[in-house]
Design an enzyme around this catalytic site. Structure first.
Site, short mmCIF file in Angstrom:
data_model
loop_
_atom_site.label_atom_id
_atom_site.label_comp_id
_atom_site.label_asym_id
_atom_site.label_seq_id
_atom_site.Cartn_x
_atom_site.Cartn_y
_atom_site.Cartn_z
N GLU A 1 -82.00 55.51 90.13
CA GLU A 1 -80.73 55.25 89.44
C GLU A 1 -80.43 56.38 88.47
O GLU A 1 -81.33 56.91 87.81
CB GLU A 1 -80.78 53.91 88.68
CG GLU A 1 -79.40 53.46 88.24
CD GLU A 1 -79.35 52.05 87.67
OE1 GLU A 1 -80.39 51.55 87.21
OE2 GLU A 1 -78.25 51.46 87.67
N GLU B 1 -84.95 42.34 88.17
CA GLU B 1 -84.34 43.46 88.90
C GLU B 1 -85.22 44.68 88.66
O GLU B 1 -85.62 44.95 87.53
CB GLU B 1 -82.92 43.72 88.38
CG GLU B 1 -82.31 45.00 88.93
CD GLU B 1 -80.88 45.26 88.42
OE1 GLU B 1 -80.19 44.31 87.99
OE2 GLU B 1 -80.47 46.43 88.44
C1 LIG Z 1 -76.11 48.00 92.40
O1 LIG Z 1 -76.02 46.61 92.34
C2 LIG Z 1 -76.80 45.99 91.32
C3 LIG Z 1 -76.48 44.53 91.32
O2 LIG Z 1 -75.15 44.30 91.10
C4 LIG Z 1 -76.57 46.54 89.95
O3 LIG Z 1 -77.50 46.04 89.05
C5 LIG Z 1 -76.67 48.01 90.01
O4 LIG Z 1 -76.39 48.53 88.75
C6 LIG Z 1 -75.71 48.48 91.04
N1 LIG Z 1 -75.64 49.88 91.03
C7 LIG Z 1 -74.52 50.45 91.25
C8 LIG Z 1 -74.61 51.93 91.32
O5 LIG Z 1 -73.49 49.84 91.43
#
Ligand SMILES: *[C@@H]1O[C@H](CO)[C@@H](O)[C@H](O)[C@H]1NC(C)=O
Ligand SMILES: *[C@@H]1O[C@H](CO)[C@@H](O)[C@H](O)[C@H]1NC(C)=O
Ligand SMILES: *[C@@H]1O[C@H](CO)[C@@H](O)[C@H](O)[C@H]1NC(C)=O
Ligand SMILES: *[C@@H]1O[C@H](CO)[C@@H](O)[C@H](O)[C@H]1NC(C)=O
Length: 324
Positions: A146, A141
């Protein structure tokens, strides 16, 4: 290659950057074409957020997705007060229809979600909607954008299966925040890099008109670049994306993840691009993180009771250009 690598390490403690390459555009996405290249995932949030991910028809009916002037806007509900029995604030999680290995993606972002309790992300990994969680993190990933609770700067990170680490010193402008990419170590904090620019995330990103994020993934490195909207050094093939690009001219990346201590062929597979916004949950809502952000009340209580606080909890994209 291995011999060269050891030679490098003896001469210089920092892992020097591999130059980029040229790529041809495979997708030019704006507004409706951007939306058409993705699908909505109305799934339960694997990160345990105070969220309800909606399907496309609900997103349209509730005004959570819109296209205007060739821009795509994705937002959370900001009118509904939630009771504790409601499942969570309505929001979006979209996934690209296509998958990518070697590629460059340039996101021209005018605005990103802000507000206490928000946890937006733009990331790349392999999860088909019908098999969420099934093979994670075996194909890796990459988190490009973020953060949580408006706390700048942006954190870029990798999360992988075991046996993938990053050198502590390497050619990038960002700051190391973890070198062990193994998702099962250190509470899945991953091998992060904090971008050395407070305008890379949240309210400061937005008040500056946003900017450009780009990922370049090759067979031997992943680089993430960030340019502020007002930067004087945005490469012309980023500010005015054309049919081809030359990433060798892009300079030092914000985050550099080389394959020196991580075999990419066993740790990274085909990736979808995922854009999501959750609230609270494992990171934003952890009681120490939430209160350290200077946010009021408890995260879930705040998200339930203050819908108007999420009026700015939206992404606005000018474009997404993908090169291969
Ligand atoms: C978005 O989805 C991915 C996979 O589930 C995850 O790793 C990530 O933290 C998620 N981010 C949010 C903001 O939900
Ligand atoms: C970002 O803001 C923090 C807190 O105000 C400050 O300590 C830091 O020096 C800033 N970083 C940069 C790169 O300007
Ligand atoms: C890409 O840019 C690099 C660095 O300026 C240059 O050496 C190289 O020739 C360029 N490649 C092409 C195909 O233009
Ligand atoms: C990386 O893994 C692949 C697949 O198992 C293997 O063929 C290759 O030799 C490995 N590379 C290195 C440098 O260990």
């Amino acid at each position: 290659m291995r011999i060269n690598f050891h030679f490098f390490v003896i001469l210089a403690p920092a892992v020097t950057m591999t130059l980029g390459a040229t790529y041809q555009r495979s997708s030019q996405l704006t507004g409706q074409s951007f939306l058409d290249a993705f699908n909505f995932q109305a799934i339960s949030d694997p990160t345990n957020g105070r969220v309800t991910y909606v399907d496309e028809s609900t997103a349209k009916a509730d005004g959570l997705v819109s296209v205007a002037n060739n821009k795509l806007t994705l937002r959370a509900d900001y009118t509904t007060k939630l009771s504790s029995s409601d499942p969570g604030r309505k929001s979006f999680r979209i996934q690209s229809n296509s998958q990518y290995e070697t590629h460059v993606a340039i996101f021209d972002i005018a605005h990103m979600p802000q507000g206490c309790g928000t946890w937006p992300a733009i990331c790349a990994f392999n999860l088909l909607w019908s098999e969420v969680g099934a093979n994670w993190p075996n194909e890796g990933e990459v988190d490009i954008v973020e953060g949580v609770n408006d706390q700048t700067p942006n954190k870029c990170s990798l999360h992988t299966s075991s046996g993938c680490t990053m050198p502590s010193s390497r050619s990038m402008t960002g700051t190391v925040d973890g070198t062990d990419c193994d998702a099962y170590d250190n509470g899945n904090s991953g091998c992060g890099v904090n971008i050395n620019d407070n305008k890379s995330y949240g309210p400061q990103f937005n008040s500056n008109g946003g900017g450009w994020y780009a990922i370049e993934r090759s067979s031997s490195y992943i680089k993430i670049f960030f340019w502020e909207r007002t930067s004087g050094s945005v490469p012309s093939d980023v500010s005015s994306p054309g049919s081809s690009i030359n990433t060798s001219k892009w300079g030092t990346p914000a985050a550099y993840f080389p394959n020196t201590d991580c075999n990419f062929s066993t740790h990274f597979g085909e990736h979808n691009i995922i854009i999501n916004l959750t609230f609270c949950g494992d990171w934003a809502g952890s009681s120490s993180v939430y209160s350290a952000s200077g946010c009021p009340s408890t995260c879930v209580d705040y998200v339930n009771n203050n819908p108007s606080a999420f009026k700015n909890a939206y992404f606005e994209f000018n474009s997404l250009n993908i090169y291969q």
